[in-house]
Design an enzyme around this catalytic site. Structure first.
Site, PDB file in Angstrom:
ATOM      1  N   TYR A   1       7.717  13.661   4.116  1.00 39.32           N
ATOM      2  CA  TYR A   1       7.403  12.542   3.199  1.00 39.32           C
ATOM      3  C   TYR A   1       7.777  12.945   1.771  1.00 39.32           C
ATOM      4  CZ  TYR A   1       4.994   9.069   0.414  1.00 39.32           C
ATOM      5  OH  TYR A   1       4.726   8.085  -0.510  1.00 39.32           O
TER       6      TYR A   1
ATOM      7  N   LYS B   1      10.541  11.248  -0.957  1.00 38.27           N
ATOM      8  CA  LYS B   1      10.239  10.765  -2.313  1.00 38.27           C
ATOM      9  C   LYS B   1      11.019  11.577  -3.358  1.00 38.27           C
ATOM     10  CE  LYS B   1       7.766   7.190  -1.383  1.00 38.27           C
ATOM     11  NZ  LYS B   1       8.237   5.844  -1.734  1.00 38.27           N
TER      12      LYS B   1
ATOM     13  N   GLY C   1      -0.566  -3.824  -0.107  1.00 35.39           N
ATOM     14  CA  GLY C   1      -0.710  -2.799  -1.135  1.00 35.39           C
ATOM     15  C   GLY C   1       0.031  -3.049  -2.445  1.00 35.39           C
TER      16      GLY C   1
HETATM   17  P1  NDP Z   1       1.077  -0.128   2.342  1.00 35.98           P
HETATM   18  O1  NDP Z   1       1.085   0.482   3.707  1.00 35.98           O
HETATM   19  O2  NDP Z   1      -0.110  -0.889   1.917  1.00 35.98           O
HETATM   20  O3  NDP Z   1       2.384  -1.022   2.137  1.00 35.98           O
HETATM   21  C1  NDP Z   1       3.647  -0.601   2.601  1.00 35.98           C
HETATM   22  C2  NDP Z   1       4.592  -1.790   2.591  1.00 35.98           C
HETATM   23  O4  NDP Z   1       5.889  -1.348   3.013  1.00 35.98           O
HETATM   24  C3  NDP Z   1       4.142  -2.878   3.531  1.00 35.98           C
HETATM   25  O5  NDP Z   1       4.293  -4.119   2.894  1.00 35.98           O
HETATM   26  C4  NDP Z   1       5.105  -2.761   4.696  1.00 35.98           C
HETATM   27  O6  NDP Z   1       5.365  -4.067   5.237  1.00 35.98           O
HETATM   28  C5  NDP Z   1       6.356  -2.248   3.986  1.00 35.98           C
HETATM   29  N1  NDP Z   1       7.267  -1.591   4.919  1.00 35.98           N
HETATM   30  C6  NDP Z   1       7.073  -0.470   5.639  1.00 35.98           C
HETATM   31  N2  NDP Z   1       8.127  -0.242   6.424  1.00 35.98           N
HETATM   32  C7  NDP Z   1       9.009  -1.251   6.205  1.00 35.98           C
HETATM   33  C8  NDP Z   1      10.275  -1.588   6.746  1.00 35.98           C
HETATM   34  N3  NDP Z   1      10.863  -0.836   7.686  1.00 35.98           N
HETATM   35  N4  NDP Z   1      10.902  -2.690   6.300  1.00 35.98           N
HETATM   36  C9  NDP Z   1      10.315  -3.473   5.352  1.00 35.98           C
HETATM   37  N5  NDP Z   1       9.126  -3.214   4.813  1.00 35.98           N
HETATM   38  C10 NDP Z   1       8.470  -2.114   5.245  1.00 35.98           C
HETATM   39  O7  NDP Z   1       1.322   1.108   1.345  1.00 35.98           O
HETATM   40  P2  NDP Z   1       1.563   1.173  -0.230  1.00 35.98           P
HETATM   41  O8  NDP Z   1       1.438  -0.141  -0.871  1.00 35.98           O
HETATM   42  O9  NDP Z   1       0.721   2.273  -0.716  1.00 35.98           O
HETATM   43  O10 NDP Z   1       3.073   1.673  -0.254  1.00 35.98           O
HETATM   44  C11 NDP Z   1       4.087   1.067  -1.039  1.00 35.98           C
HETATM   45  C12 NDP Z   1       4.996   2.149  -1.597  1.00 35.98           C
HETATM   46  O11 NDP Z   1       4.250   2.972  -2.476  1.00 35.98           O
HETATM   47  C13 NDP Z   1       5.592   3.096  -0.554  1.00 35.98           C
HETATM   48  O12 NDP Z   1       6.938   3.346  -0.878  1.00 35.98           O
HETATM   49  C14 NDP Z   1       4.761   4.364  -0.713  1.00 35.98           C
HETATM   50  O13 NDP Z   1       5.465   5.496  -0.308  1.00 35.98           O
HETATM   51  C15 NDP Z   1       4.512   4.337  -2.203  1.00 35.98           C
HETATM   52  N6  NDP Z   1       3.406   5.131  -2.697  1.00 35.98           N
HETATM   53  C16 NDP Z   1       2.135   4.934  -2.232  1.00 35.98           C
HETATM   54  C17 NDP Z   1       1.096   5.696  -2.750  1.00 35.98           C
HETATM   55  C18 NDP Z   1      -0.293   5.583  -2.233  1.00 35.98           C
HETATM   56  O14 NDP Z   1      -1.105   6.518  -2.485  1.00 35.98           O
HETATM   57  N7  NDP Z   1      -0.673   4.520  -1.557  1.00 35.98           N
HETATM   58  C19 NDP Z   1       1.329   6.656  -3.823  1.00 35.98           C
HETATM   59  C20 NDP Z   1       2.711   6.792  -4.216  1.00 35.98           C
HETATM   60  C21 NDP Z   1       3.683   6.032  -3.693  1.00 35.98           C
HETATM   61  P3  NDP Z   1       5.544  -4.420   6.770  1.00 35.98           P
HETATM   62  O15 NDP Z   1       4.738  -3.418   7.573  1.00 35.98           O
HETATM   63  O16 NDP Z   1       5.032  -5.819   6.883  1.00 35.98           O
HETATM   64  O17 NDP Z   1       7.011  -4.326   7.003  1.00 35.98           O
HETATM   65  C1  8X3 Z   2       1.604   8.793  -1.836  1.00 35.54           C
HETATM   66  C2  8X3 Z   2       0.762   9.722  -2.620  1.00 35.54           C
HETATM   67  O1  8X3 Z   2      -0.056  12.141  -2.658  1.00 35.54           O
HETATM   68  O2  8X3 Z   2      -0.534  10.809  -0.680  1.00 35.54           O
HETATM   69  O3  8X3 Z   2       2.945   8.952  -2.140  1.00 35.54           O
HETATM   70  O4  8X3 Z   2       1.680  11.608  -1.105  1.00 35.54           O
HETATM   71  S1  8X3 Z   2       0.477  11.143  -1.707  1.00 35.54           S
END
Ligand code: NDP
Ligand code: 8X3
Length: 257
Positions: A157, A161, A17
């Site tokens: 969650y 954040k 992501g």
């Molecule tokens: P993904 O699930 O695609 O990616 C999440 C990443 O976090 C993966 O690379 C995973 O790697 C890593 N991760 C999770 N747990 C751990 C851990 N314990 N140690 C190390 N790495 C970890 O989701 P996103 O790319 O969407 O999420 C990335 C960030 O963006 C997060 O903080 C999320 O809260 C935030 N976010 C996402 C939004 C969305 O709508 N998608 C919106 C707003 C914020 P691995 O499993 O290999 O460890």
């Molecule tokens: C991820 C966006 O709106 O699904 O932080 O919480 S939302």
């Protein structure tokens, strides 16, 4: 030359992501990349793609940010050439479940708090002292619209954040008087594996989150991260909220039937 060329950038959660998109974006500037996540095989595949695209300086770290001894050992003993991190992207994070608070799964809460709050703190605590010592560095946290607006069933969650937002603000205050910079990039809906993780692998439920609207892409978010990272040294971008045009708040979206 791009100001990020040859800078050392550590991205947590780079295996998927937004983190993977940030790796691509920083690689394109000629930055040196330290990519961390639990799934090393995913990082290896990403590194192969980046290398094909022309990147050369990449180091991979199998790292669970929840594991404090591991974070301290790994980040405290980086190879000499990699120890001076210029940009830290605290991206690793996840949501688990979408339940009423009084019906929530405590294991889900623990995982979110341990990853999104404590993990971010462990990594920050391990790396920022070196940045202060070198008088150089930028911490970019990935927060969320969920840190600004709590939505029904988002309770824990959203709280994690909101904590990221408070910690970003606190770190900025505590680093006043140093040249270090602190930013948070706070997206709305981005189509990644996020919802699949939230719904414990239920792909249909995850897909429905983005159905009928055009969500942000991970690359859209990475572009904003790059904007923060590439300002002149006297400019600190404190906080950026971005959301799809089809989204107006944490709960209000425009979906075509
Ligand atoms: P993904 O699930 O695609 O990616 C999440 C990443 O976090 C993966 O690379 C995973 O790697 C890593 N991760 C999770 N747990 C751990 C851990 N314990 N140690 C190390 N790495 C970890 O989701 P996103 O790319 O969407 O999420 C990335 C960030 O963006 C997060 O903080 C999320 O809260 C935030 N976010 C996402 C939004 C969305 O709508 N998608 C919106 C707003 C914020 P691995 O499993 O290999 O460890
Ligand atoms: C991820 C966006 O709106 O699904 O932080 O919480 S939302």
């Amino acid at each position: 030359m791009n100001p990020l060329h040859s800078q050392t950038v550590l991205i947590t959660g780079a295996s998927s992501g937004i983190g993977a998109a940030c790796a691509h974006a920083f690689a394109a500037t000629g930055a040196r990349l330290l990519l961390a996540a639990r799934r090393l095989e995913r990082l290896q595949a990403l590194a192969a793609d980046l290398t094909t695209a022309g990147a050369s300086d990449i180091e991979l770290l199998a790292l669970d940010v929840r594991d404090r001894p591991q974070v301290e050992a790994t980040l405290g003993h980086l190879p000499k050439d990699w120890a001076a991190i210029d940009v830290l992207v605290n991206n690793a994070g996840l949501s688990r479940g979408l339940d009423k608070l009084h019906e929530g799964q405590i294991a889900d809460w623990d995982e979110m708090i341990d990853t999104n709050v404590k993990g971010l703190l462990y990594v920050t605590r391990a790396l920022v002292p070196g940045m202060v010592q070198r008088q150089r560095g930028h911490i970019i946290n990935i927060g969320s619209i969920a840190g600004h607006q709590t939505y029904p069933n988002g309770n824990v969650y959203c709280a994690t954040k909101a904590a990221v937002r408070a910690l970003t603000e606190g770190l900025k205050l505590d680093l006043l008087g140093t040249p270090l910079r602190v930013s948070t990039v706070d997206p709305g809906l981005v189509e990644t594996e996020f919802s699949e993780v939230r719904f414990h692998g239920d792909g249909d439920r995850a897909k429905a989150v983005y159905q009928g609207l055009t969500p942000l892409t991970p690359a859209d978010v990475a572009e904003v991260v790059m904007f923060c990272a590439s300002r002149p040294a006297h400019v600190n971008i404190n906080e950026i909220i971005l959301m799809p045009t089809d989204q107006a708040s944490a709960t209000l979206v425009n979906r075509q039937a």
